[in-house]
Design an enzyme around this catalytic site. Structure first.
Site, PDB file in Angstrom:
ATOM      1  N   CYS A  81       0.823  -1.216   0.000  1.00 42.47           N
ATOM      2  CA  CYS A  81       0.000   0.000   0.000  1.00 42.47           C
ATOM      3  C   CYS A  81       0.861   1.271   0.000  1.00 42.47           C
ATOM      4  O   CYS A  81       1.420   1.612  -1.035  1.00 42.47           O
ATOM      5  CB  CYS A  81      -0.999  -0.034   1.144  1.00 42.47           C
ATOM      6  SG  CYS A  81      -2.346   1.131   0.877  1.00 42.47           S
ATOM      7  N   HIS A 106      -3.771  -5.510   2.063  1.00 37.28           N
ATOM      8  CA  HIS A 106      -3.443  -5.613   3.491  1.00 37.28           C
ATOM      9  C   HIS A 106      -4.152  -6.839   4.056  1.00 37.28           C
ATOM     10  O   HIS A 106      -4.743  -7.620   3.358  1.00 37.28           O
ATOM     11  CB  HIS A 106      -4.020  -4.422   4.261  1.00 37.28           C
ATOM     12  CG  HIS A 106      -3.473  -3.103   3.947  1.00 37.28           C
ATOM     13  ND1 HIS A 106      -2.277  -2.656   4.437  1.00 37.28           N
ATOM     14  CD2 HIS A 106      -3.986  -2.084   3.231  1.00 37.28           C
ATOM     15  CE1 HIS A 106      -2.097  -1.411   4.035  1.00 37.28           C
ATOM     16  NE2 HIS A 106      -3.099  -1.037   3.298  1.00 37.28           N
TER      17      HIS A 106
HETATM   18  N1  GLN Z   1      -1.785   6.823   2.704  1.00 35.59           N
HETATM   19  C1  GLN Z   1      -1.900   6.093   1.487  1.00 35.59           C
HETATM   20  C2  GLN Z   1      -3.245   6.298   0.807  1.00 35.59           C
HETATM   21  O1  GLN Z   1      -4.214   6.585   1.444  1.00 35.59           O
HETATM   22  C3  GLN Z   1      -1.643   4.633   1.753  1.00 35.59           C
HETATM   23  C4  GLN Z   1      -2.690   4.029   2.662  1.00 35.59           C
HETATM   24  C5  GLN Z   1      -2.334   2.651   3.159  1.00 35.59           C
HETATM   25  O2  GLN Z   1      -1.164   2.285   3.281  1.00 35.59           O
HETATM   26  N2  GLN Z   1      -3.361   1.927   3.524  1.00 35.59           N
HETATM   27  O3  GLN Z   1      -3.333   6.154  -0.398  1.00 35.59           O
END
Ligand code: GLN
Length: 247
Positions: A97, A200
């Site tokens: 992510c 995730h």
């Molecule tokens: N902050 C990033 C986004 O919102 C990654 C989010 C995450 O790692 N879940 O795109």
């Protein structure tokens, strides 16, 4: 394989650890230990030097935008050359992510461009519109085998791959990189050793086959050389994640 030791370097584990991404490290550790493979885990955080020869696998989990901002600058300046040298040596770089986003050129949000490592040809932009959230399943073709990864995504950033980048998989259910083109994640590098995904969950306990693929790649052995394990629970976790995604 007692002569093998998997040395994992976790980048910014206290900042980039959303949705229990740390569970990915636990699964790598367990699957090595259960097979008699040595396992060493080191964390490398802000202001710490990264030794490009000290790890076989570098891991960068997901993070909230504000934590990602703290890491992006450090990663793209102080650690950039070391990560590049490691990857050229064949070290596996695995990003989840926010970690996926930082493998690319930049992550643009609120008029600011957070620099990425520039390891793969991708760009991420925080566009108007809802966050891309939900259960997701993707079809992944690695080493001539088609398999499914199932997990959960929650990202505001939309990632677009450039012509020089390959997706890790194709979306079966969910949004993937940007909710538009059916691509999910990225795979690249000199030995297909740069891997990123939005999934995730944490991802690996739900997809033990992929943990083994990463272990094998990082150790430079074939997946078939890894001793089989009793994966009754892991198969149940995978089936449950697939059901949640409707696949
Ligand atoms: N902050 C990033 C986004 O919102 C990654 C989010 C995450 O790692 N879940 O795109």
């Amino acid at each position: 394989m007692p002569e093998h030791v998997l040395r994992v370097g976790a980048l910014y584990p206290e900042l980039m650890n959303i949705y229990a991404d740390r569970g990915n490290l636990l699964l790598l550790q367990k699957r090595c230990q259960w097979r008699g493979i040595g396992f060493e885990l080191a964390s490398v955080t802000l202001t710490e030097d990264l030794d490009p020869d000290a790890h076989d696998l570098l891991y960068l989990g997901g993070g909230q935008d504000r934590d990602q901002k703290l890491c992006a600058q450090d990663l793209a300046t102080a650690k950039r050359a070391s990560v590049q040298a490691a990857v050229e040596r064949g070290v596996v770089m695995f990003g989840v992510c926010g970690g996926l986003q930082l493998l690319g050129e930049f992550y643009e949000l609120d008029g600011e461009k957070l620099p990425g490592l520039g390891l793969v040809d991708l760009r991420t932009t925080r566009e108007r519109g809802p966050r891309l959230i939900g259960n997701v399943a993707i079809d992944v073709d690695l080493d001539g085998q088609s398999r499914v990864l199932a997990g959960f995504e929650n990202h505001g950033g939309r990632t677009v791959l450039g012509a020089g980048a390959q997706p890790l998989g194709r979306v079966l259910r969910g949004h993937g990189n940007n909710g538009r083109d059916g691509s999910e994640g990225v795979i690249g590098g000199p030995r297909e050793n740069i891997v990123g995904t939005y999934l995730h969950g944490p991802l690996l306990p739900k997809n033990a086959w992929f943990a083994d693929w990463l272990i094998a790649r990082a150790l430079g052995v074939s997946e078939t050389e890894l001793a089989p394990l009793d994966d009754t629970f892991e198969r149940a976790a995978h089936a449950s994640a697939r059901r949640a995604a409707g696949v």
